[in-house]
Design an enzyme around this catalytic site. Structure first.
Site, PDB file in Angstrom:
ATOM      1  N   GLU A 188      39.994  41.263  58.382  1.00  0.00           N
ATOM      2  CA  GLU A 188      40.757  40.409  59.248  1.00  0.00           C
ATOM      3  C   GLU A 188      42.181  40.440  59.050  1.00  0.00           C
ATOM      4  O   GLU A 188      42.531  40.537  57.677  1.00  0.00           O
ATOM      5  CB  GLU A 188      40.283  39.063  59.570  1.00  0.00           C
ATOM      6  CG  GLU A 188      40.137  38.214  58.264  1.00  0.00           C
ATOM      7  CD  GLU A 188      38.963  37.299  58.312  1.00  0.00           C
ATOM      8  OE1 GLU A 188      38.555  36.782  59.510  1.00  0.00           O
ATOM      9  OE2 GLU A 188      38.724  36.728  57.143  1.00  0.00           O
ATOM     10  N   CYS A 196      35.356  26.073  19.757  1.00  0.00           N
ATOM     11  CA  CYS A 196      35.621  27.170  18.657  1.00  0.00           C
ATOM     12  C   CYS A 196      36.480  28.691  19.380  1.00  0.00           C
ATOM     13  O   CYS A 196      36.176  28.283  20.724  1.00  0.00           O
ATOM     14  CB  CYS A 196      34.786  27.458  17.567  1.00  0.00           C
ATOM     15  SG  CYS A 196      33.422  28.645  18.149  1.00  0.00           S
ATOM     16  N   ILE A 199      34.921  38.817  39.873  1.00  0.00           N
ATOM     17  CA  ILE A 199      34.352  38.768  38.308  1.00  0.00           C
ATOM     18  C   ILE A 199      32.871  39.363  38.194  1.00  0.00           C
ATOM     19  O   ILE A 199      32.251  39.270  37.146  1.00  0.00           O
ATOM     20  CB  ILE A 199      34.249  37.142  38.036  1.00  0.00           C
ATOM     21  CG1 ILE A 199      33.324  36.300  38.854  1.00  0.00           C
ATOM     22  CG2 ILE A 199      35.497  36.718  37.706  1.00  0.00           C
ATOM     23  CD1 ILE A 199      32.911  35.048  38.277  1.00  0.00           C
ATOM     24  N   ASP A 200      32.809  39.987  39.350  1.00  0.00           N
ATOM     25  CA  ASP A 200      31.114  40.689  39.565  1.00  0.00           C
ATOM     26  C   ASP A 200      30.798  41.683  38.747  1.00  0.00           C
ATOM     27  O   ASP A 200      29.811  42.159  38.717  1.00  0.00           O
ATOM     28  CB  ASP A 200      30.911  40.720  40.924  1.00  0.00           C
ATOM     29  CG  ASP A 200      31.751  41.706  41.710  1.00  0.00           C
ATOM     30  OD1 ASP A 200      32.089  41.363  43.037  1.00  0.00           O
ATOM     31  OD2 ASP A 200      32.207  42.676  40.934  1.00  0.00           O
ATOM     32  N   HIS A 233      40.607  37.610  36.726  1.00  0.00           N
ATOM     33  CA  HIS A 233      40.025  36.206  36.779  1.00  0.00           C
ATOM     34  C   HIS A 233      38.711  36.252  35.811  1.00  0.00           C
ATOM     35  O   HIS A 233      37.966  35.085  36.011  1.00  0.00           O
ATOM     36  CB  HIS A 233      39.669  35.887  38.191  1.00  0.00           C
ATOM     37  CG  HIS A 233      40.776  35.448  38.997  1.00  0.00           C
ATOM     38  ND1 HIS A 233      40.676  35.467  40.401  1.00  0.00           N
ATOM     39  CD2 HIS A 233      41.964  35.044  38.811  1.00  0.00           C
ATOM     40  CE1 HIS A 233      41.910  35.138  40.822  1.00  0.00           C
ATOM     41  NE2 HIS A 233      42.614  35.208  39.946  1.00  0.00           N
ATOM     42  N   THR A 289      41.120  40.904  50.587  1.00  0.00           N
ATOM     43  CA  THR A 289      41.299  39.394  50.108  1.00  0.00           C
ATOM     44  C   THR A 289      42.124  38.691  51.189  1.00  0.00           C
ATOM     45  O   THR A 289      42.928  39.289  52.052  1.00  0.00           O
ATOM     46  CB  THR A 289      42.127  39.882  48.789  1.00  0.00           C
ATOM     47  OG1 THR A 289      42.728  38.372  48.361  1.00  0.00           O
ATOM     48  CG2 THR A 289      43.615  40.457  48.929  1.00  0.00           C
TER      49      THR A 289
END
Ligand code: BV8
Ligand code: ZN
Length: 277
Positions: free
Chosen positions: A248, A142, A115-116, A131, A221
């Site tokens: 990794e 509202c 989200i950066d 996301h 990820t």
């Protein structure tokens, strides 16, 4: 890397680049590991905590309901942090690849869990931010939604949000929390929290891109958060070639045709530069 490892890497790199050159419709899916090279803490690494919390304890509607001041301290910290961070060679390479592939009338979609906003700042265009966006806000009552770059989010949050575990909670009063300009209710970050559904329109674009893809690259990820973790499996189902770049192993390596273990900021410029051929 040993000489033999070098040769293995070289061989895999050539095969990967050949497969990428053949691809007609490419999807890339990124997680926090792509931004790690820009100095943005990931969620599960050693820097994965903010104070004594992990993201799953704070990025939930329940946490916000219970303690909006603490959750806003967390987001105020991350909103401020991003002002001092830049896209890294991994982000920039992905933007160059998109430009090259679209110039060849090929399809390119960038799905990101992040989200950066760094992919957009690096010049990527066709981004599906599944996301949400760190600088997006929405009303808790509202339909108000907006891009909000205020740091601090309100004057009461000036200097608040330190990630240091010993930092006392600020307990900002309700009056000093950010409010909706339309109905004066509390506003919240416009991001997808745990237990919340992803935007259905974005998800259908993800599904369409994956259904058409003949090549999918997954980068940075841990493949632990759903439904994003299932995206590569869906691409596998439709016969796409799959590649994984990560610091990794995550235990999903068996579904990938290509696996490069290392730093995304170093590997991506080496394996994606078909636009330099
Ligand atoms: C939902 C926004 C329907 C907020 C985030 C099915 C099965 C199991 C669980 C579930 C399921 N369906 C739903 C769930 C629950 C939950 C979930 O998946 N839980 C997990 C933990 C088990 N999912 C949801 O709630 C989702 N909603 O499915 O709606 C629904 C509705 C109600 C009830 C049920 C279902 C919503 C999930 C979205 C949550 N929001 N972010 C914010 O950011 O503040 S998640 C957040 O964490 C990120 O967005 C990202 O998605 C995730 C972190 O994951 P990664 O990006 O992978 O980062 P991580 O740190 O984990 O890993 C980094 C990797 O990079 C590491 O492997 C590391 O080795 C590597 N790396 C590090 N440095 C480098 C590097 N690689 C290369 N180079 C480097 N330099
Ligand atoms: Zn409102």
């Amino acid at each position: 890397m040993s000489r033999e490892m070098d040769d293995l890497f070289e061989e895999q790199k050539q095969k990967f680049k050949e497969a990428l050159r053949q691809a007609q419709s490419v999807v890339v899916s990124t997680g926090a590991g792509v931004s790690a090279e820009s100095g943005v803490p990931t969620f599960r690494g050693k820097d994965g905590l903010w104070r004594k919390y992990n993201v799953m304890e704070l990025a939930t509607p329940e946490a916000f309901e219970r303690n909006p001041s603490l959750v806003w301290e967390f987001y105020n910290y991350r909103r401020e942090l991003m002002f001092s961070k830049q896209p890294n060679p991994g982000h920039i390479t992905l933007a160059k690849l998109e430009e090259y592939l679209t110039s060849q009338s090929k399809e390119f979609t960038l799905i990101t869990q992040n989200i950066d906003g760094l992919h957009k700042r690096a010049g990527s265009k066709n981004i599906l931010a599944v996301h949400g966006d760190l600088y997006g806000v929405k009303c808790t009552r509202c339909d108000y939604k907006a891009e909000n770059k205020d740091v601090p989010i309100t004057p009461a949050f000036e200097g608040l949000g330190s990630p240091d575990p010993d930092t006392p909670e600020a307990n900002v009063s309700f009056d000093d929390l950010p409010k909706c300009p339309k109905c004066n209710a509390l506003i919240r970050p416009d991001v997808v929290w745990f237990g919340e559904s992803l935007d259905s329109e974005i998800l259908s674009k993800v599904d369409m891109a994956i259904a058409k893809a003949d090549f999918m690259l997954v980068v940075g990820t841990s493949m632990l958060v759903y439904p994003a973790a299932a995206f590569p499996y869906a691409a596998k189902q439709t016969g796409a070639k799959l590649a994984f770049v990560n610091f990794e192993q995550t235990g999903n390596e068996n579904i990938f045709d290509f696996v490069f273990i290392g730093k995304s900021g170093e590997i991506l410029p080496e394996i994606l530069n078909i636009y330099e051929d």
